[in-house]
Scaffold this motif. Sequence first.
Motif, PDB file in Angstrom:
ATOM      1  N   ILE A 195       0.872  -1.185   0.000  1.00 19.10           N
ATOM      2  CA  ILE A 195       0.000   0.000   0.000  1.00 19.10           C
ATOM      3  C   ILE A 195       0.903   1.227   0.000  1.00 19.10           C
ATOM      4  O   ILE A 195       1.821   1.331   0.829  1.00 19.10           O
ATOM      5  CB  ILE A 195      -0.903   0.019   1.252  1.00 19.10           C
ATOM      6  CG1 ILE A 195      -1.858  -1.183   1.227  1.00 19.10           C
ATOM      7  CG2 ILE A 195      -1.676   1.336   1.338  1.00 19.10           C
ATOM      8  CD1 ILE A 195      -2.673  -1.352   2.508  1.00 19.10           C
ATOM      9  N   ALA A 196       0.666   2.135  -0.938  1.00 15.28           N
ATOM     10  CA  ALA A 196       1.453   3.372  -1.018  1.00 15.28           C
ATOM     11  C   ALA A 196       0.518   4.553  -0.728  1.00 15.28           C
ATOM     12  O   ALA A 196      -0.127   5.079  -1.638  1.00 15.28           O
ATOM     13  CB  ALA A 196       2.080   3.499  -2.404  1.00 15.28           C
ATOM     14  N   PRO A 197       0.429   4.948   0.559  1.00 16.49           N
ATOM     15  CA  PRO A 197      -0.489   6.045   0.885  1.00 16.49           C
ATOM     16  C   PRO A 197       0.112   7.403   0.545  1.00 16.49           C
ATOM     17  O   PRO A 197       1.338   7.578   0.540  1.00 16.49           O
ATOM     18  CB  PRO A 197      -0.669   5.931   2.408  1.00 16.49           C
ATOM     19  CG  PRO A 197       0.090   4.714   2.843  1.00 16.49           C
ATOM     20  CD  PRO A 197       1.070   4.406   1.758  1.00 16.49           C
ATOM     21  N   GLY A 198      -0.785   8.369   0.305  1.00 19.23           N
ATOM     22  CA  GLY A 198      -0.367   9.771   0.324  1.00 19.23           C
ATOM     23  C   GLY A 198      -0.199  10.167   1.781  1.00 19.23           C
ATOM     24  O   GLY A 198       0.119   9.330   2.627  1.00 19.23           O
ATOM     25  N   VAL A 199      -0.424  11.415   2.102  1.00 15.29           N
ATOM     26  CA  VAL A 199      -0.236  11.833   3.493  1.00 15.29           C
ATOM     27  C   VAL A 199      -1.441  11.369   4.325  1.00 15.29           C
ATOM     28  O   VAL A 199      -2.590  11.626   3.957  1.00 15.29           O
ATOM     29  CB  VAL A 199      -0.062  13.353   3.595  1.00 15.29           C
ATOM     30  CG1 VAL A 199       0.203  13.746   5.051  1.00 15.29           C
ATOM     31  CG2 VAL A 199       1.074  13.818   2.700  1.00 15.29           C
ATOM     32  N   VAL A 200      -1.127  10.693   5.420  1.00 16.29           N
ATOM     33  CA  VAL A 200      -2.161  10.141   6.299  1.00 16.29           C
ATOM     34  C   VAL A 200      -2.139  10.913   7.617  1.00 16.29           C
ATOM     35  O   VAL A 200      -1.064  11.274   8.116  1.00 16.29           O
ATOM     36  CB  VAL A 200      -1.902   8.638   6.572  1.00 16.29           C
ATOM     37  CG1 VAL A 200      -3.068   8.018   7.336  1.00 16.29           C
ATOM     38  CG2 VAL A 200      -1.649   7.881   5.265  1.00 16.29           C
ATOM     39  N   ASP A 201      -3.309  11.138   8.155  1.00 20.15           N
ATOM     40  CA  ASP A 201      -3.422  11.877   9.419  1.00 20.15           C
ATOM     41  C   ASP A 201      -3.014  10.968  10.574  1.00 20.15           C
ATOM     42  O   ASP A 201      -3.826  10.194  11.090  1.00 20.15           O
ATOM     43  CB  ASP A 201      -4.871  12.351   9.586  1.00 20.15           C
ATOM     44  CG  ASP A 201      -5.032  13.245  10.806  1.00 20.15           C
ATOM     45  OD1 ASP A 201      -4.026  13.502  11.504  1.00 20.15           O
ATOM     46  OD2 ASP A 201      -6.172  13.676  11.061  1.00 20.15           O
ATOM     47  N   THR A 202      -1.741  11.045  10.953  1.00 17.40           N
ATOM     48  CA  THR A 202      -1.209  10.256  12.074  1.00 17.40           C
ATOM     49  C   THR A 202      -0.300  11.172  12.902  1.00 17.40           C
ATOM     50  O   THR A 202       0.043  12.274  12.457  1.00 17.40           O
ATOM     51  CB  THR A 202      -0.354   9.062  11.590  1.00 17.40           C
ATOM     52  OG1 THR A 202       0.904   9.564  11.112  1.00 17.40           O
ATOM     53  CG2 THR A 202      -1.044   8.253  10.510  1.00 17.40           C
TER      54      THR A 202
END
Length: 257
Positions: A195-202
């Motif tokens: 999985i290649a996410p963009g920016v994730v709220d973490t």
Amino acid sequence: MTTVHPFSDGPARVAAFSEQSKVAVVTGASSGIGLEVTKRLIAKGYRVVANSRKISSATTLHSKDELKLVDGDIGLQKTAQQVVDTALRHFGRIDLLVNNAGVFIPRPFTEYTSEDVENAIRTNLSGFFYLSQLAVKQMRLQKSGHVINISTSFAGQPVGILPAALANLTKGGLESVTRSLAIEFANEGIRFNTIAPGVVDTPMHPAETHDFLKQLSPLKRLADVAEVADLLLYLESAPFLNGEVVHLDGGAHAGKW
Ligand SMILES: NC(=O)c1ccc[n+]([C@@H]2O[C@H](COP(=O)([O-])OP(=O)(O)OC[C@H]3O[C@@H](n4cnc5c(N)ncnc54)[C@H](OP(=O)(O)O)[C@@H]3O)[C@@H](O)[C@H]2O)c1
């Protein structure tokens, strides 16, 4: 599902659980994506071994029958061994490995320090390598298994205003090895996806950076950790998906906007 027990008391230890209950290992599980994935897997009935350097003291997860915690730097072979030993001792098998622990160190190329290089390679690459090697050895005995890596959308689509060559170097390696291992183990029932996410709220991103980071997706928002977990569970449920890098970035990988 056949349980393969490398420990003599394995059958007794797993007797309380259904033979249908899958076993997952999740790294970087104390926070952000790994924490959400761990909670969702448990809710789905998986038994999970969760790792991070300080997962016991983070208190975001608590050890119970279906969840075992292992502290340690996953870039070290001895931590990888401890994680796999824990999974086999308590649960007798490994069906899913989620290589999630990772660091993102954005910096102009000429300003990277030797500590940055060591940190990125140890966490993002060695953290993948030793654990995957041991988990795949077990999956070969079972003749089934699934390894899911977490990359970043930037690996395939670098952006000029956020240089991060170390992410490209290391996460790009994960994307490439996903394809090579998918081929190497195709006839042994073991799948590899990323999985290649963009920016994730973490917690990786302080709130004050969010307005800037939202602009890095054509959809002008951050991904939620639940969206990453949804995709991961979908990959688990889709047996013909193999050797794939799935982008979860609102279309950022598709081009300029
Ligand atoms: N957030 C994003 O925008 C984003 C985008 C694309 C990809 N990703 C990738 O997604 C993954 C998770 O990121 P996140 O945003 O969820 O980060 P996060 O909230 O900062 O969590 C990182 C997790 O990794 C653990 N960790 C760090 N170094 C480790 C090591 N050497 N050994 C074992 N555990 C380690 C941390 O716990 P300890 O401190 O206890 O070790 C923590 O549990 C990373 O691979 C990251 O590159 C994130």
